[in-house]
Write a protein that holds these residues in place. Structure first.
Motif, PDB file in Angstrom:
ATOM      1  N   LEU A   1       7.511   8.764  -5.458  1.00 33.02           N
ATOM      2  CA  LEU A   1       7.647   8.005  -4.211  1.00 33.02           C
ATOM      3  C   LEU A   1       8.541   8.729  -3.214  1.00 33.02           C
ATOM      4  CD1 LEU A   1       8.015   4.392  -5.661  1.00 33.02           C
ATOM      5  CD2 LEU A   1       6.118   5.235  -4.270  1.00 33.02           C
ATOM      6  N   MET A   2       9.625   9.321  -3.701  1.00 30.69           N
ATOM      7  CA  MET A   2      10.518  10.063  -2.814  1.00 30.69           C
ATOM      8  C   MET A   2       9.816  11.284  -2.226  1.00 30.69           C
ATOM      9  SD  MET A   2      14.153   9.813  -4.877  1.00 30.69           S
ATOM     10  CE  MET A   2      15.047  10.651  -3.560  1.00 30.69           C
ATOM     11  N   ASN A   3       8.989  11.941  -3.033  1.00 34.93           N
ATOM     12  CA  ASN A   3       8.257  13.112  -2.530  1.00 34.93           C
ATOM     13  C   ASN A   3       7.268  12.695  -1.453  1.00 34.93           C
ATOM     14  OD1 ASN A   3       9.562  14.863  -4.260  1.00 34.93           O
ATOM     15  ND2 ASN A   3       7.999  14.713  -5.860  1.00 34.93           N
TER      16      ASN A   3
ATOM     17  N   LEU B   1       5.644   2.568   0.900  1.00 33.68           N
ATOM     18  CA  LEU B   1       6.401   3.519   0.082  1.00 33.68           C
ATOM     19  C   LEU B   1       7.866   3.103  -0.029  1.00 33.68           C
ATOM     20  CD1 LEU B   1       4.894   6.881   1.424  1.00 33.68           C
ATOM     21  CD2 LEU B   1       4.536   5.866  -0.845  1.00 33.68           C
ATOM     22  N   LYS B   2       8.446   2.683   1.093  1.00 41.36           N
ATOM     23  CA  LYS B   2       9.849   2.276   1.082  1.00 41.36           C
ATOM     24  C   LYS B   2      10.068   1.031   0.227  1.00 41.36           C
ATOM     25  CE  LYS B   2      11.047   4.238   5.595  1.00 41.36           C
ATOM     26  NZ  LYS B   2      11.472   3.929   6.982  1.00 41.36           N
ATOM     27  N   ASP B   3       9.131   0.072   0.350  1.00 45.06           N
ATOM     28  CA  ASP B   3       9.269  -1.154  -0.439  1.00 45.06           C
ATOM     29  C   ASP B   3       9.144  -0.864  -1.939  1.00 45.06           C
ATOM     30  OD1 ASP B   3       9.708  -2.742   1.741  1.00 45.06           O
ATOM     31  OD2 ASP B   3       7.614  -3.372   1.951  1.00 45.06           O
ATOM     32  N   GLN B   4       8.216  -0.007  -2.290  1.00 48.05           N
ATOM     33  CA  GLN B   4       8.042   0.322  -3.703  1.00 48.05           C
ATOM     34  C   GLN B   4       9.230   1.113  -4.237  1.00 48.05           C
ATOM     35  OE1 GLN B   4       4.105   1.465  -5.227  1.00 48.05           O
ATOM     36  NE2 GLN B   4       3.343   1.164  -3.137  1.00 48.05           N
ATOM     37  N   LEU B   5       9.776   2.003  -3.393  1.00 48.04           N
ATOM     38  CA  LEU B   5      10.955   2.743  -3.819  1.00 48.04           C
ATOM     39  C   LEU B   5      12.135   1.798  -4.013  1.00 48.04           C
ATOM     40  CD1 LEU B   5      12.295   5.436  -4.447  1.00 48.04           C
ATOM     41  CD2 LEU B   5      12.788   5.690  -1.983  1.00 48.04           C
ATOM     42  N   PHE B   6      12.238   0.815  -3.134  1.00 48.72           N
ATOM     43  CA  PHE B   6      13.308  -0.185  -3.279  1.00 48.72           C
ATOM     44  C   PHE B   6      13.155  -0.943  -4.596  1.00 48.72           C
ATOM     45  CE2 PHE B   6      14.746  -4.582  -2.797  1.00 48.72           C
ATOM     46  CZ  PHE B   6      16.084  -4.388  -2.457  1.00 48.72           C
ATOM     47  N   ASP B   7      11.925  -1.349  -4.906  1.00 47.11           N
ATOM     48  CA  ASP B   7      11.675  -2.083  -6.159  1.00 47.11           C
ATOM     49  C   ASP B   7      12.013  -1.233  -7.375  1.00 47.11           C
ATOM     50  OD1 ASP B   7      10.819  -4.270  -4.736  1.00 47.11           O
ATOM     51  OD2 ASP B   7       8.684  -3.759  -4.892  1.00 47.11           O
ATOM     52  N   ILE B   8      11.655   0.053  -7.328  1.00 45.70           N
ATOM     53  CA  ILE B   8      11.944   0.960  -8.442  1.00 45.70           C
ATOM     54  C   ILE B   8      13.440   1.138  -8.609  1.00 45.70           C
ATOM     55  CG2 ILE B   8      11.844   3.384  -9.164  1.00 45.70           C
ATOM     56  CD1 ILE B   8       9.391   1.927  -9.909  1.00 45.70           C
ATOM     57  N   ASN B   9      14.164   1.303  -7.487  1.00 46.73           N
ATOM     58  CA  ASN B   9      15.621   1.474  -7.552  1.00 46.73           C
ATOM     59  C   ASN B   9      16.297   0.230  -8.128  1.00 46.73           C
ATOM     60  OD1 ASN B   9      15.709   4.091  -6.562  1.00 46.73           O
ATOM     61  ND2 ASN B   9      15.789   3.421  -4.416  1.00 46.73           N
TER      62      ASN B   9
ATOM     63  N   GLN C   1      11.292   6.930 -14.018  1.00 47.33           N
ATOM     64  CA  GLN C   1      11.929   8.040 -13.305  1.00 47.33           C
ATOM     65  C   GLN C   1      10.893   8.882 -12.558  1.00 47.33           C
ATOM     66  OE1 GLN C   1      15.233  10.111 -15.203  1.00 47.33           O
ATOM     67  NE2 GLN C   1      14.930   8.866 -17.036  1.00 47.33           N
ATOM     68  N   GLN C   2       9.730   9.088 -13.211  1.00 40.41           N
ATOM     69  CA  GLN C   2       8.686   9.883 -12.575  1.00 40.41           C
ATOM     70  C   GLN C   2       8.122   9.174 -11.353  1.00 40.41           C
ATOM     71  OE1 GLN C   2       7.748  13.067 -13.465  1.00 40.41           O
ATOM     72  NE2 GLN C   2       6.603  12.959 -11.537  1.00 40.41           N
ATOM     73  N   LYS C   3       7.967   7.849 -11.457  1.00 40.53           N
ATOM     74  CA  LYS C   3       7.449   7.100 -10.324  1.00 40.53           C
ATOM     75  C   LYS C   3       8.418   7.162  -9.140  1.00 40.53           C
ATOM     76  CE  LYS C   3       5.368   2.676  -9.079  1.00 40.53           C
ATOM     77  NZ  LYS C   3       4.957   1.332  -9.549  1.00 40.53           N
TER      78      LYS C   3
ATOM     79  N   GLN D   1       0.825  -1.202   0.000  1.00 40.71           N
ATOM     80  CA  GLN D   1       0.000   0.000   0.000  1.00 40.71           C
ATOM     81  C   GLN D   1       0.863   1.257   0.000  1.00 40.71           C
ATOM     82  OE1 GLN D   1      -3.251  -0.248  -0.255  1.00 40.71           O
ATOM     83  NE2 GLN D   1      -3.200  -2.484  -0.158  1.00 40.71           N
ATOM     84  N   THR D   2       0.485   2.198  -0.864  1.00 36.95           N
ATOM     85  CA  THR D   2       1.281   3.423  -0.976  1.00 36.95           C
ATOM     86  C   THR D   2       0.966   4.423   0.128  1.00 36.95           C
ATOM     87  OG1 THR D   2      -0.395   4.343  -2.457  1.00 36.95           O
ATOM     88  CG2 THR D   2       1.473   3.249  -3.483  1.00 36.95           C
ATOM     89  N   ASN D   3      -0.038   4.151   0.953  1.00 36.40           N
ATOM     90  CA  ASN D   3      -0.372   5.096   2.017  1.00 36.40           C
ATOM     91  C   ASN D   3       0.304   4.740   3.333  1.00 36.40           C
ATOM     92  OD1 ASN D   3      -1.845   2.808   2.434  1.00 36.40           O
ATOM     93  ND2 ASN D   3      -3.739   3.844   3.029  1.00 36.40           N
ATOM     94  N   THR D   4       1.241   3.783   3.298  1.00 25.89           N
ATOM     95  CA  THR D   4       2.001   3.451   4.500  1.00 25.89           C
ATOM     96  C   THR D   4       3.479   3.672   4.234  1.00 25.89           C
ATOM     97  OG1 THR D   4       2.308   1.130   3.882  1.00 25.89           O
ATOM     98  CG2 THR D   4       0.287   1.681   5.076  1.00 25.89           C
TER      99      THR D   4
END
Length: 288
Positions: A280-282, A248-256, A274-276, A241-244
């Protein structure tokens, strides 16, 4: 008495020829010429003349020859009490092969790909069965293949139309959900699938639900998303979930991780990736 010389004057009369008018009328065709010589109206009204429109004398001759050939074969049609041997002889004259081996048609690779691997065997068996039926009916290889092509073509058309309709419906549902969830779309869908899997749905059933578009039905997906939101603290579900913060951290890790693969291969990183990462960082910055 003096003689008078009589001089006759002959005037030359020039007759002008009238100009010949050009006619726009087309020359009479061979068939029209034949019809003009026939007095019997029943013969002139016969339907077969339409098949001869525009044909020359040679083509009409070939047509008549084919009719004669057919009439000869028709005269050989066995009676209702004829034996199998008599029918076999008659079918042979019509061009039927000695056995089904004379029918060499089958489904093509394009059709096999269209119906899918699981369904291809069904149609292969259907075509083989059709050969048996075509042979028992006395069909020539050409006529049998024409009918098979018609059947497979009809099936292919129906499948293509169905696939198009399903694709359009799926795209419409996907667009509606993305409009409702925005950037949280991927997280919501991942949370739903994780919840279903964690609560006992078999992998093959889950895969079918995803591929068929069932999970993208707005009413169904929204209901499942509301249920999945209750498990936001669950380590197997909530991290999607992006609201936790965890999500957010897990999704950012996956994107990286995904970006690192692009960098390793020297491939340009897609703009949406790149936009995603930026979004996520914001969001993480806002929640700190």
């Amino acid at each position: 008495m003096s003689e008078e010389e009589v001089v006759e004057t002959v005037e030359e009369v020039v007759t002008e020829e009238a100009p010949v008018e050009e006619s726009n009328e087309q020359p009479e065709s061979f068939v029209d010429s034949m019809l003009s010589q026939i007095e019997d109206e029943n013969i002139k009204d016969a339907g077969f003349w339409k098949n001869l429109e525009g044909k020359d004398a040679t083509e009409v001759g070939k047509y008549i020859k084919e009719l004669q050939s057919f009439a000869g074969k028709k005269g050989d049609i066995p009676k209702s009490d004829a034996s199998e041997e008599e029918w076999a002889e008659f079918y042979s004259k019509l061009g039927r092969p000695e056995s089904t081996d004379g029918y060499d048609f089958t489904i093509g690779d394009e059709f096999r790909e269209l119906v899918g691997k699981d369904s291809a065997s069904f149609f292969e068996n259907a075509v083989e069965g059709f050969k048996e039926q075509a042979h028992s009916m006395g069909a020539s290889p050409e006529k049998a293949e024409e009918l098979v092509d018609w059947y497979l073509g009809m099936v292919a058309k129906e499948i293509e139309e169905s696939n198009t309709a399903m694709k359009e419906a799926d795209e419409a549902m996907d667009k509606e959900l993305r409009g409702e969830w925005g950037d949280g779309y991927d997280g919501m869908m991942n949370g739903i699938t994780a919840m279903l899997k964690a609560n006992g749905m078999p992998e093959e059933n889950l895969q079918f639900a995803v591929e068929s578009g069932l999970l993208r039905d707005p009413a169904f997906a929204t209901t499942l998303a509301n249920i999945a939101a209750r498990f936001q603290d669950d380590p197997e579900i909530g991290h999607h979930q992006t609201n936790t913060m965890a999500g957010l951290k897990d999704q950012l890790f996956d994107i990286n991780q995904e970006i690192s693969e692009y960098l390793k291969t020297g491939t340009k990183i897609p703009d949406h990736i790149q936009q995603k990462r930026k979004d996520l960082m914001n969001k993480l910055g806002e929640n700190l």
